[in-house]
Scaffold this active site. Structure first.
Site, mmCIF file in Angstrom:
data_model
loop_
_atom_site.group_PDB
_atom_site.id
_atom_site.type_symbol
_atom_site.label_atom_id
_atom_site.label_comp_id
_atom_site.label_asym_id
_atom_site.label_seq_id
_atom_site.Cartn_x
_atom_site.Cartn_y
_atom_site.Cartn_z
ATOM 1 N N ARG A 31 0.837 -1.208 0.000
ATOM 2 C CA ARG A 31 0.000 0.000 0.000
ATOM 3 C C ARG A 31 0.868 1.253 0.000
ATOM 4 N NH1 ARG A 31 -0.631 4.635 2.812
ATOM 5 N NH2 ARG A 31 -0.239 3.480 4.735
ATOM 6 N N ASP A 32 1.478 1.565 1.109
ATOM 7 C CA ASP A 32 2.304 2.759 1.222
ATOM 8 C C ASP A 32 3.503 2.679 0.286
ATOM 9 O OD1 ASP A 32 3.256 5.167 2.137
ATOM 10 O OD2 ASP A 32 4.050 4.383 4.010
ATOM 11 N N HIS A 224 6.505 4.234 12.667
ATOM 12 C CA HIS A 224 6.567 4.211 11.207
ATOM 13 C C HIS A 224 7.608 5.251 10.775
ATOM 14 C CE1 HIS A 224 4.264 3.788 7.216
ATOM 15 N NE2 HIS A 224 5.215 4.669 6.974
ATOM 16 N N HIS A 226 10.553 6.869 8.199
ATOM 17 C CA HIS A 226 11.119 7.003 6.857
ATOM 18 C C HIS A 226 12.623 7.230 7.008
ATOM 19 C CE1 HIS A 226 7.380 7.790 4.194
ATOM 20 N NE2 HIS A 226 7.012 7.155 5.299
ATOM 21 N N CYS A 257 5.458 9.705 0.120
ATOM 22 C CA CYS A 257 4.157 10.293 0.420
ATOM 23 C C CYS A 257 3.802 11.264 -0.688
ATOM 24 C CB CYS A 257 4.173 11.019 1.769
ATOM 25 S SG CYS A 257 2.600 11.827 2.145
ATOM 26 N N ASN A 266 10.290 4.398 2.904
ATOM 27 C CA ASN A 266 10.091 3.826 4.225
ATOM 28 C C ASN A 266 11.308 3.017 4.660
ATOM 29 O OD1 ASN A 266 7.114 4.315 4.897
ATOM 30 N ND2 ASN A 266 6.959 3.416 2.858
#
Length: 318
Positions: A31-32, A224, A226, A257, A266
């Site tokens: 997803r991300d 989470h 980065h 993003c 990430n």
């Protein structure tokens, strides 16, 4: 298929004091990791990616997002993708829902876990959701309430916890306020997002300490990070030392993003697993299979994986 294996006996396991015995990896690559790709990845490739990740031992794999297609065109195939994952057993497949319409779509497909995505800063709330922070929370309230009524697990993402490209440093108490609001709303867990990768270990520790003082149980907190400034692993270790046992990561280091240009990839799941296994922390993940999966996806995307571990184990050129 690309093979991937570490030299025999490596990484050497040397347990660290005060660290958890096991960490749950919340895999966000499908997803991300893919949402910011310029070329649309075929639905079948996404489905195979998720299956390969599950085969590598990952048990929480964020599948897709039920946002409006014009927001994130890469995820416009959510209704086609999710049914292709119905054969997976023992794997959680959370999906993002921005509003009640998104929740309706997730419910119609039988999703059991959803996530809402808030912001700690006004600037990013405006850029991402076209609302103020409090307006966004008000929008999520009925979503979380209805999801809980359906006995769904709800995750609350919080972006810009450590720094904002428009506002700069984000006060810790500002982050704590929104975290507390998400939990009071009914979220089962939180994910603290370092959206532009500016956190450092001391900052991570300060935020987790403040959350604890505000009554937020550490077992309900995930992180989470980065890796924009190369700090993701150091920040993760700082979080583990303070009791966090859920870490978000993206296979192969994919991701960014679409609403914050300074946000780069990430934390790579493989890099995370190498560190955790070296610390004697169980993940349930087969690093060789995971690295091979990321090398496979990198081939589909037409570029080498940014993960150092993937490159080392599969001998990809940088």
């Amino acid at each position: 298929m690309t093979t991937a294996s570490a030299p025999g006996g490596l990484p050497m396991r040397v347990p660290g004091e005060g660290l958890p015995a096991r960490v749950r990896i919340h895999e966000v690559g499908a997803r991300d990791g893919l949402q910011n790709e310029k070329s649309v990845v075929p639905t079948e490739i996404k489905a195979e990616f998720v299956h390969r990740l599950a085969d590598a031992g990952l048990t929480t794999i964020e599948a897709t997002s039920f946002v409006h297609p014009k927001w994130v065109p890469q995820l416009a195939d959510a209704e086609r993708l999710f049914p292709l994952l119905g054969d997976l057993r023992g794997v959680y497949l959370p999906v993002l829902v921005p509003n009640e319409r998104g929740l309706d779509r997730a419910l119609a497909l039988g999703a059991h876990r959803v996530a809402v995505f808030a912001s700690a800063t006004e600037s990013f709330a405006k850029a991402n959701l076209n609302r103020t922070v409090d307006e966004a929370l008000a929008m999520f309230d009925p979503v979380v309430s209805r999801a809980r009524e359906q006995r769904m697990h709800v995750r609350g993402y919080l972006s810009m916890c450590f720094g904002d490209p428009w506002e700069g440093p984000v006060p810790v108490d500002q982050v704590v306020r929104v975290c507390r609001a998400l939990l009071d709303m009914g979220c089962d867990e939180l994910s603290l997002g370092d959206t532009i990768g500016v956190a450092t270990p001391g900052h991570v520790g300060a935020l987790l300490t403040a959350l604890g003082e505000a009554g937020v149980p550490v077992e309900r907190v995930g992180v989470h990070f980065h890796d924009t400034y190369g700090q993701a692993l150091a920040n993760t270790l700082a979080a583990l030392q303070r009791g966090v046992t859920t870490v978000d990561a993206s296979a192969g280091g994919l991701g960014g993003c679409p609403y914050a240009r300074s946000a780069t990839g990430n934390l790579a799941t493989e890099d995370l697993v190498w560190m955790l296994h070296g610390l004697g922390i169980d993940t349930g993940v087969d690093l060789g299979r995971l690295s091979a999966t990321s090398a496979w996806m990198a081939g589909r995307l037409g570029r080498p994986s940014p993960s150092r571990t993937v490159r080392a184990l599969t001998h990809q050129e940088q």
